[in-house]
Motif scaffolding. Sequence first.
Motif, short mmCIF file in Angstrom:
data_model
loop_
_atom_site.label_atom_id
_atom_site.label_comp_id
_atom_site.label_asym_id
_atom_site.label_seq_id
_atom_site.Cartn_x
_atom_site.Cartn_y
_atom_site.Cartn_z
N UNK A 1 0.83 -1.20 0.00
CA UNK A 1 0.00 0.00 0.00
C UNK A 1 0.86 1.25 0.00
N UNK A 2 0.40 2.25 -0.75
CA UNK A 2 1.08 3.54 -0.85
C UNK A 2 2.51 3.40 -1.35
N UNK A 3 2.71 2.49 -2.29
CA UNK A 3 4.03 2.27 -2.87
C UNK A 3 3.88 2.06 -4.36
N UNK A 4 4.94 2.30 -5.08
CA UNK A 4 4.96 2.12 -6.52
C UNK A 4 6.26 1.41 -6.90
N UNK A 5 6.15 0.19 -7.46
CA UNK A 5 4.96 -0.60 -7.76
C UNK A 5 4.22 -1.04 -6.49
N UNK A 6 2.95 -1.39 -6.65
CA UNK A 6 2.11 -1.68 -5.50
C UNK A 6 2.07 -3.15 -5.13
N UNK A 7 2.98 -3.97 -5.73
CA UNK A 7 2.94 -5.40 -5.44
C UNK A 7 4.28 -6.06 -5.64
N UNK A 8 4.46 -7.16 -4.88
CA UNK A 8 5.57 -8.09 -5.07
C UNK A 8 4.96 -9.42 -5.48
N UNK A 9 5.36 -9.94 -6.63
CA UNK A 9 4.68 -11.10 -7.20
C UNK A 9 5.16 -12.41 -6.60
N UNK A 10 4.19 -13.32 -6.42
CA UNK A 10 4.50 -14.70 -6.06
C UNK A 10 4.86 -15.49 -7.31
N UNK A 11 5.63 -16.55 -7.17
CA UNK A 11 5.85 -17.42 -8.34
C UNK A 11 4.50 -17.98 -8.81
N UNK A 12 4.23 -17.90 -10.09
CA UNK A 12 2.94 -18.38 -10.59
C UNK A 12 2.95 -19.90 -10.68
N UNK A 13 1.78 -20.49 -10.41
CA UNK A 13 1.58 -21.93 -10.58
C UNK A 13 0.78 -22.09 -11.86
N UNK A 14 1.49 -22.40 -12.94
CA UNK A 14 0.89 -22.40 -14.27
C UNK A 14 0.34 -23.77 -14.61
N UNK A 15 -0.86 -23.78 -15.23
CA UNK A 15 -1.47 -25.05 -15.61
C UNK A 15 -2.14 -25.74 -14.44
N UNK A 16 -2.22 -27.06 -14.52
CA UNK A 16 -2.88 -27.86 -13.49
C UNK A 16 -2.15 -27.75 -12.16
N UNK A 17 -2.89 -27.43 -11.11
CA UNK A 17 -2.33 -27.31 -9.76
C UNK A 17 -2.81 -28.45 -8.87
#
Length: 392
Positions: free
Chosen positions: A320-336
Motif C-alpha cells: 500500500x502507498x508504494x509504486x509498484x504496489x505489489x511483489x509477485x509470487x511465483x505463478x503456478x501455471x497449468x494444473x495445480x
Amino acid sequence: MGWRWRWPAAAGVAACIGLGLIVLVDRGEAVPDTAQAPPSVPPVAVARPVEQPPEDRAARRRQLVEQVRLTDHTYCSYVAHSRYPHESRPAGHHPDQLYPNQPLHETNPMRAEGGDSHPDVQLQTAQSRVYLAAGEQAAFTLRALDANGQPLPLVVTRALAQGMTYGPSRPAPRVAVPFADEGGAWRGTLAPAQTALAGFHGTIRLEVRYQAGGREGVVLFDVIYSPQSPATWSGAPREAVDGGALQFALPLDVRLPGRYVVTGRVDDAAGRPFALATFNEVLGQGAQQVRLQVHGKLLHDGAPRLPLLLRDVEGYLLRENADPDRLLLPRLEGKVFASRTRSLAGVPDTEWQSEERSRYLAEYAKDRAAARARLTRFDPQATLPPAACGRD
C-alpha cells in the motif's frame, strides 16, 4: 400657501385607503376594524383543495409505478449477485481473468519514431505476459502485413530494454534484447534476472526498432518485474469441505508478512471454466495456508461435472502507498490440483450470509417498501406487481 400644497397629498392617501377597502370588499374579504381589532392579529386564510388534472395524475402514477419497479429491480439484483461470497464467483462473471497466461495479441498501424502512422503496413505483435515474478521471462513477436493482409518482409534493427524511473531516481541500465527471424515473425525474449536489470523493481520498457514495407518503425512493450519473491509455495495442496464451501488449501512459506491476494481458476471435469476463487487476507511470517474456495451454493446452482480442477494460480503481496504496489509470487501455471470430491453430499446449499449483506438487503428492502407505500397511498386500488425475485 402651505395647506394648499399638503391637501392633494392627504386626499391621495385617503383615496388609496378607500380603493384598498373597495378591493377587499370586492374579494369578499373582511375589512379590518381598527377600532375593534388590534393590527397585530392577521386574518386567517382557509386553503381550498386543488383538484389535480387527470393528465397530471396519470403522469404521477406512472412515476410511482416506475419507482416500485426500480427499487424492486435493485433489491432483487443485489440478492442474486450476493448469494455467493466475493472470493467465490462464477467464471462467467470474470471472463477476462480466466486465462492469465495466454499471450496478448494486437494489430496496429505501423508507427514511426515521430508518431506518424502508416495504415498501409499493419504490425502484428504478441506478448507472453505483462507481470514477471522473480526469475520469469517474457517473449515478444512481431509480424508485418500489407493492406491486403499479406505478409511483408520485416527486420528488427535494434531492441533495448530499460527500467522506467521518475524524478530524482538514478536512470536504470539499458540492456539489449536479441531478436531472431522465425519464418516471417521475429521473436525475442526478455529475462531480467539474467541481465543488468536483475535488481530493478517496476516497469521495464522494451523499445523495438524495425524496418517493414520500405519504412522504419518503432513499437513499445511494457512488463512489470518483481526482483524478489515475498513468499514461496511450500507443499502439496489439499482439499476439504469447510465453512459451507469446497476449499483448496495451498501451503505458503511467507518471508514478508502483509496482505496477500491470490487468484485461482476452477474448471469442471469436462475442462469448462466454472469458478474464480480469490484469497485476500493478511498473513504473518512463516508457514501459512492460502485457502481458495468454491462456495457450496455456487456448486449446487452451477451443478458442474465433478471432480473439479484447480489451475493457473497467481498472486502477490500488496504494498500500500508504494509504486509498484505489489511483489509477485511465483505463478503456478497449468494444473495445480485435481479434486477428489465426487459428489455434493455434505456440501451445504445455502446462500452466503454476512453483516454487510444483511445491512444492504435491509436498506434495499426499506426503499422497496417505501416505494410501494407511496403508490398505495396515491392509488389504493393499484395492484402491486410481485417481486421479481419472489421475495415479498
